[in-house]
Structure formats: C-alpha cells, structure tokens
Design a protein around this motif. Sequence first.
Motif, PDB file in Angstrom:
ATOM      1  N   SER A 242      -6.858   4.167  -2.651  1.00  0.00           N
ATOM      2  CA  SER A 242      -6.494   4.346  -1.138  1.00  0.00           C
ATOM      3  C   SER A 242      -6.123   3.107  -0.208  1.00  0.00           C
ATOM      4  CB  SER A 242      -7.547   5.255  -0.500  1.00  0.00           C
ATOM      5  OG  SER A 242      -7.399   5.069   0.965  1.00  0.00           O
ATOM      6  N   LEU A 243      -6.974   2.083  -0.504  1.00  0.00           N
ATOM      7  CA  LEU A 243      -6.629   0.843   0.346  1.00  0.00           C
ATOM      8  C   LEU A 243      -5.409   0.129  -0.205  1.00  0.00           C
ATOM      9  CD1 LEU A 243      -7.726  -1.435   2.021  1.00  0.00           C
ATOM     10  CD2 LEU A 243      -8.786  -2.430   0.030  1.00  0.00           C
ATOM     11  N   TYR A 244      -4.888   0.581  -1.409  1.00  0.00           N
ATOM     12  CA  TYR A 244      -3.613  -0.110  -1.847  1.00  0.00           C
ATOM     13  C   TYR A 244      -2.464   1.125  -1.959  1.00  0.00           C
ATOM     14  CZ  TYR A 244      -5.751  -4.440  -2.665  1.00  0.00           C
ATOM     15  OH  TYR A 244      -6.736  -5.374  -2.567  1.00  0.00           O
ATOM     16  N   ASP A 245      -2.727   2.345  -1.207  1.00  0.00           N
ATOM     17  CA  ASP A 245      -1.842   3.304  -0.950  1.00  0.00           C
ATOM     18  C   ASP A 245      -1.244   3.815  -2.399  1.00  0.00           C
ATOM     19  OD1 ASP A 245      -1.932   3.010   1.602  1.00  0.00           O
ATOM     20  OD2 ASP A 245      -0.197   1.629   1.743  1.00  0.00           O
TER      21      ASP A 245
ATOM     22  N   VAL B  69     -10.536   2.353  -3.753  1.00  0.00           N
ATOM     23  CA  VAL B  69      -9.703   1.228  -4.074  1.00  0.00           C
ATOM     24  C   VAL B  69      -8.281   1.555  -4.037  1.00  0.00           C
ATOM     25  CG1 VAL B  69      -9.288  -0.361  -5.801  1.00  0.00           C
ATOM     26  CG2 VAL B  69     -11.659   0.013  -5.188  1.00  0.00           C
TER      27      VAL B  69
ATOM     28  N   LYS C 225       1.438  -2.703  -4.698  1.00  0.00           N
ATOM     29  CA  LYS C 225       1.778  -1.991  -3.369  1.00  0.00           C
ATOM     30  C   LYS C 225       3.053  -2.349  -2.912  1.00  0.00           C
ATOM     31  CE  LYS C 225       0.146  -1.979   1.308  1.00  0.00           C
ATOM     32  NZ  LYS C 225      -0.751  -2.190   2.406  1.00  0.00           N
TER      33      LYS C 225
END
Lengths: 540, 540
Positions: free
Chosen positions: B490-493, B488, B442
């Motif tokens: 989405s958490l790290y874009d 997972v 990210k």
Amino acid sequence: MANNALTKNTKHLIKALYESGVKNFVVSPGSRTTPVALLLAEYDRQNDDINLYIDVDERSAGFFALGIAKKQQEPVVLLGTSGTAITEYTSAVAEAHISHVPLIVLSTDRPSELQGNGAPQTLTQHQIFGEFTKNYVSFTLQDEHPDVTTYIDFMTQKLVHESKIAPRGPLQINLPLRKPLMPQLGDKEDIVVSSLTFAQPLKTIDMLKLSQTRVLILAGPNEDADYLPELTEFSNRYHVPVIADVLSRVRTQKTVYGIDALLKSGMITPNYRPELVIRFGATPVSASVLQWLKSENIPVWYVGLTAGSDHSRHTTRVFQISPNEFLSQTTVTNNLEFYQLWQELNAKSRQVTGEASISRTLDNILPEQTTIFVANSMAIRDMDDIFTGKLTQNIYANRGANGIDGIVSTALGMSSTSSQRSVLLIGDLTLFHDMNGLMMAKQYQLPLDIVVVNNNGGGIFSFLPQATAELYFETLFGTPLNLNMAKVASLYDMPYVKINQAQDLKTVIVAPIDGPRLIEFKSDRLSNVKAHHQLMGSNK
Amino acid sequence: MANNALTKNTKHLIKALYESGVKNFVVSPGSRTTPVALLLAEYDRQNDDINLYIDVDERSAGFFALGIAKKQQEPVVLLGTSGTAITEYTSAVAEAHISHVPLIVLSTDRPSELQGNGAPQTLTQHQIFGEFTKNYVSFTLQDEHPDVTTYIDFMTQKLVHESKIAPRGPLQINLPLRKPLMPQLGDKEDIVVSSLTFAQPLKTIDMLKLSQTRVLILAGPNEDADYLPELTEFSNRYHVPVIADVLSRVRTQKTVYGIDALLKSGMITPNYRPELVIRFGATPVSASVLQWLKSENIPVWYVGLTAGSDHSRHTTRVFQISPNEFLSQTTVTNNLEFYQLWQELNAKSRQVTGEASISRTLDNILPEQTTIFVANSMAIRDMDDIFTGKLTQNIYANRGANGIDGIVSTALGMSSTSSQRSVLLIGDLTLFHDMNGLMMAKQYQLPLDIVVVNNNGGGIFSFLPQATAELYFETLFGTPLNLNMAKVASLYDMPYVKINQAQDLKTVIVAPIDGPRLIEFKSDRLSNVKAHHQLMGSNK
C-alpha cells in the motif's frame, strides 16, 4: 582445540573492548559473525552496562552506531558478516571519518584459503574503507598460539584508544573465520586481559594577552568536549561577542544566531567589523560567514584539537589545543560598544514564515536540554537561521559529508542513549532515503519525535540556478515521491500526527507518549522559496 | 568561457558513452551533478534509444543499474553527487566486480582546491571503490585546453571497452567540478567524437579429442554469452550428461537439476562417477557438488573466459576460452549407459512441500522465457533444488558476494529492460533490506511480480549450528521484523495478493495486470526445516 582457541580469543577481544570503555554494540545478523555475536550476547547477559542492538540493515546499523558514538563521545562497535554487508557500512564510516566520530568495525571474513579464488560471499576486506579508517588490524581468532591472545589484548586497547584521540575516527578490525563457527557457550573460565593504559599528554602553554580590542568568536560545529561554561564566562568578562553555529552547542540567548541570514539581509554593516576572529569547531553551517571573513579580509585564528582545515584558505594562525585550554589562558580587553552592537542583533525581529517556522516553534516549546537531530539540506539551514538556543544547546547533525543518507538511523542511535524524548527535524526526501532506519524505532520503541517537513521533493534545488531549467527541473531535481506519511507511520506501528501550522507542534509535543512518533507538516516548495526571501529581506 | 568548456566537454563525455554502446543511465539527484544531469536529460530528449532513470536512493540506484547491466550484458552508467552519495554505490560495485558486470560510475566531485581542507560534502573520491573497480580516470570537464576534450573522447571509449572485456567489471570516472555548474542548454553545436574501435582478438585453437568415455559437464552460473544451442547439440551428439546450475541459463528438461539434494539424499552412487568433469561458469549454487568432486577425486577441467577461480582447489586444467569455442572444437565418445543413468535422474520424484513448493509452482506456470530474479539465502537454494527449467532459462541472482542487500533494485533494473512481466522470488528479510528499492517500481510502474516467502525472519539460520543456542537464537539470528506486507504494498501503491498455497500462484500470475505487484506466501521457519529434510531424504 581450535574451537577452544576461538572461544578464548573472542572472549579476550570482547573483554578488551569492554575494559577500554566500549559499552555499545550494534550487530547485524549473519553466519560468519556467529562466534562473536553469540559470545557477545552471553557477555551482555553478564554485564548490565552493555547495550546490544540488532539491526538487520547494515547501512542503518552503521548510522545507528554513529548516532550513539556522536552523543556519547565514546567508540561504538559494529559487527557485520562477510561480503557486501561490510561495504554497507562505508557511508557511515566516511561520515565518521570526516566528522571525527569513533567507530570500531568488526568485519568477520572468510579465512585466507578462500580469498580471491571464487568462494561465495568473499571480497577483499583488507582495509576495505580505504582512507576513511585511521587504522586496521586483523585478528586470527582461531589460532591457538598464545602470542595471538596477547596481541588481541594489546591491539584492541591500542585501537580503541586511537579511535578516541584527536582526530578521532573509525577503525577496522578484520576477523577471518573458518568453519566450524560455533563457540563454547557457558564456559566459566576467567578471562584476564593484560591491561594497557595511556597517560595524558603533558601541556605547557604560555598565557596569551590579545592586543586587539574588537575580537569576535566564531563557534562552529562542536565535535569535541563541551565548553559552554568557559565560553560564557570569557565572553562576559572580556566583552567578546560570539557568533554561534547551531551545532556549536554553545548557542544561547547571549550569542548571535542566524549569521547567514544577517549577512544576506545586509545588516552586518562596516561598524560590525572585527579586528580579529577566533574560530572554534568545524566548518560552519553558514557558507556566507567564511566568505564574509575572507572578502572583508578579517584576520582569523583557528583553535581546536583538530583545527586547521579551512577551505576558504583564510586562516593565518592555528592553535591545536582545545577551546577550553585556549579560553583559560587568554585575556583580551574588548571595546564595549563593539560588544553591544553585536549583542543587540538578536533582538531585531526576523520575519519567520513557511518551513522555517517549525525551527522557531521548536526553539520555543521543547523541554529544556532536549536533544535535537537535524537533517541536512534545508532543515539544517533553517535551524541555523532561526533557532536561538533558548532552552537547549543539544543540537546535532551529520555535517561531515553532509549526506542525506542515514539521518533517521543516526537520530535513532542518538535517542537510544537517553530516556528523555529527542526530536528529529527532517525533510521527506531525507526521511525516505533512510526509511529502513525506522525499523529500529519500532523494534526498540525509541523515544523520538520525527518532525517531517513534507514538501514532496528536494526543496533545496529550488534555490539553485537549475531551478530555471524548467524542462528538466522537476524530473531531475524536484523528484516528487508522493510518499504518504500516515502509511509510513502505520508500516512501523508508530503514532502519526499531522499538523497544519507550526504552532500546533506545541500541543503534540506536550502530549505524553512512549516510543517513536511521526509528525508531518506539509509544505510546498514554491511558497517556501518566497518565505525564505522574505526572511532574508526582512531587515533591509 | 569555462562554462562553454564545461558544456562542450560534458557533451563529449555523454556522446562518447553513447557511441560506445551505453544506452542506460541511472541518475541520483544532487547539486554537483547539475551539468551532467541536465545535458544528459537534453541528450535523452534527442535520442529515442536512451533510457534515463532517476533514483533518489543511491544504494538502490547502484543495484538498479546492476540489474540492467546483468540482463543487457552492456555497461550502464551511474551518475551521483559528491560525498557519501558515492559511497552508497559501494555494495553494488563490489557485487559487479565479483560477478563480472560492467558498470560505469560517474562520480561528480568538488574541485581540487576544496580537497582535504574542511570543505563540506568533500571526501576522497580518488579510487573510492579500491580493488572493486578495474580502472579509474578523472576528467577536468571545465578545462578549456583542447587536449582535455580529445582525452575525454579517447579514454571514455577505452574505459567502456575495458568494462566489456573479460573479466568484465565496474569502472569509475571522477568528475571534479567548480561552481558555477549550470551548462548551456539548447546549444546546437555539433559534437564530433573522434572514434576508437577495438578489433576482435584472433583465435587459433586446436581440435581437442577427449579419450575419456564418462565425461560430464557441470554448468555453473553463466555471467557471459548464452551457449544453450551449442551445449544441447554437443550433449545430444556425444551423449554427455549436463548438471545445470539454476543460474547457468542452460537448465532444461534434458539437463540434471537439483544436484545438491540428489547428493544429500545419497542417490549419486558410485556408478554415477564420471571420469572427467568439464566445468563452465562461476561457482555453483550447490556447495555439495564441488565437495563431491573433490572428495571423490574426480578430475576437473575448467572452461571459460574468466575460468580458474576454484575455491575447492581441485581444478587441474584451465581453458580460458568461451564455452562456445570449447564445445565447437571438442569431440568425445561417451558411454551411452553412463549418459542414460544421469538422464533418468530427473524423472525420479522428489517430495516438494513448504517454501520450496513455490519454486516448483513457478516452474510449472510461468509464461515461456519469463525472467526470474532469485534472492540469496533460502530462495536461491530452493530454486536450485527444485526448478527444472521447463519453460524458461532466464534465471538470475546476485551470486558474487551473495548479499541480501539490493535484491529488489537489481530485479527491478532487470525488469525495466523488457515489457514482458518478470518475477522476483524473495524472503521477507531480504525484501526489507532493500524496501526503498520499491520506489522505482512505483515511479516507473515496472512490470514485476514480487513473490515474498514470508517466514518472519532469517530462515537459513535454522539450518545452521547456532539454531541450538536457544537462549540467543531468536534475537541474534531469527530476527522477526513482523513486517506487514499488505502495508508495504500500500505504501508503494502496489496491488497486493496473499496466497495460502503455492498452487494459488497460478490464478494470480495469469490475471493480467500492468506494473508491479506484491504476492505474499506466509510460511514458518520451523515447519520449513522439516519440509527440507523430507526433500533430502525422500529418495533414500
């Protein structure tokens, strides 16, 4: 036959651990662990007082075990598979070593004929944690010779005992294993472990009558048995004021809190000067207090089973006995005015805003005797400055190596020991470092409220000289991760609550809930620096 | 003045590293690292060919550096702060040690007067990685004595050189530092490092004419210089068949792939028997191939700069020279029929279904010379069985200690060395173990396609004997984590794509994108066991 030896010896190992008082086992899956893991699971089914946890990430597992052992003050077993899995325990073992926590690492290994010769997943596991372990032994579980079985019985009990005596600490038992690895399950043969008991040391200590009349106690982080009742009585009877570190487990309304802020604000004028300071426990959270003792040349005696380590190099007399023993055998006739002067400090108001207001709110609202685990860096400093110990003395942290690693797991391990809800106070960077630890919260639905103070980066660096190196500061030290806490909670199926001000914590905390919960308080690093300067200057 | 010494000596250290060829630095934030981190950031601004990465989680940082060093075959520097931060590097250092990867750990430390005496964040950093480092040195950066500066110049160059010669490996440079830690930024004084160069060893080796006529080459994982052109020419000219491990970097359409499955399916009948096998590289992924050589008593000669480690204990002759040197100085007159028999193996169809079909699809669709990093456990076995090396030989894995830790970070480190997209093939459990590693994807938008085969747990255990211990299997070995891969990502874009069959990979991979991407293929462990048994039995 070798498989019968494996089954028999492994059962001896497990039973010797159990009979020595080990009730908590944290296992990380792997192939080489197969016989120990399976027989342990079988033993667990037969014994209600065993807790068997499965933690996939060995780094988290190490700290989870550390958390249990810290709270229970009993050794906890870690079982891991050969290779880097074992090296993943290193950080937790190092912390256990420095902060005197009993851990027993069972490191399953490849057999001797596969060592140093290109076999996959094989590294030197002999004393792999170096100076961080108190002792090391290797058991050849597949050896049929009867001497091996009695060696396992004897050494296991000896090692568990060693892990529990001062200075307590971690140990490694290496277990080289050859294929086939399947043990015999369901075998009914009775396992009898030849028992080894350790007598208590005999103590003969004289009574000590102190001639000084301005004696003060400085209670540092407590790694040992509780001594709150004895200290309270001593302090009341002899009018001895107590500066209590937030981790001392003796901080109450009657002890002085926040010495670091008091010193920095200039409130500790010369008439507070003690004639003698008695130190208990480990190195205090406050760096200023030891500096003050040294710079004012105030005599310091240091009391405790592992007392003697003083990096300010100012202690002159060491008593290697427990605080309880010292308090029960010492008398003093202290000056009442001196006592009252110190006792009045708590009543003076301190201006608490910003991130520190979370610590103040926790102080006011948590149910009695709640266990609080506090992360390092800013969180522990805020708690030491602010928390008065009104309702609980159960405050814990990893204050050996003071790492920001493994904090989530340590707090979860601790919360696993009780059905009462615990609280973790933590910053966003520290939470991120051990985010994997949250898997245990999800898998075991552990009753922990995780209060995240999210200032998007490393808050403590804004207080250090590098804050002036503007060109590089944000990249090298600020390190904003832009972590979305709602998403973190969602990934681990955890309820998420955002609070806008510290007081909102109250309505959240009182709402009944089972299992883990993530509570976010957003902050920003710049305004937090201002808030801290206000706190320090508020009584000048 | 001490601060001037600090600035000057630290600049010498940095410049000596740079002039010895170190261009990649992975830094984890901390207070004790301040002078080195700041002067490094300044040096980075002045030199375009330096890459400076900031990685908050030291465990991830260690493996990220390992990934860069593996791909570049050049030493990479890790800079960390005192305490458990340094212990967090242990797993990556152990893997670097076993798989011969040059890493240089700069461990900043507390000064000597704070050691072993209760100072916070202080543990013994002296040779903290034990046998896993090739050498150890300590630099007193704040010492003004001129000998210290020339010592730093000399030893830094010597150590970087040591890390690069066979057996390559990790080193530790410990840096005790006293406060104040702020260096002088913007200082223009020219730093001249007294240069130390190492001459190449002289080689005199005789020509070797082999008398055997059924010679076969077994190319294991390559940790050293490429030798594909030389091997291709040798094999063509002398009709020597080559069994190429998926990590050999010489697997092409002209070498034999998937020896493990071929042996298990019974296809390698006695007329395939070689008279002599020449081994290159490290221990092959296939366990069966070494067992076969041993059980059939086929003579083995082992060639390589670090050759000699053979845990099957079957090698009879060791040549400690590079494969290139061996190939250029050896002649053989091989039997043509023998050669053709082996060459025809690749053409025989193998029934590829289930998780292994991902490996087959990658083989068919990836752009030429794509770098693929393969996780341990099932992923690497599938790739070794299935991948033909049609379009790329750039396959890497951590096959020293074979851990499931640090895989995401190692792949990301590797992908950071090129703007061409790389691919990581990984299972859900291994992804979880190093999920924190995704932060670097990210933060630096690294061009990596992460293909996750998600069978919700530890797939490899279903192939092992413990699969029969039904009562305990799922808890101890299956360990389903129910990780939601979309969350997972989405958490790290990160973009997330779910594919239902392996062929869908093609449309995904060809879609242009910058930065990281998560691609999920859902599987289940039971049907995958069946698919593998089909593969093995398909040619019986």
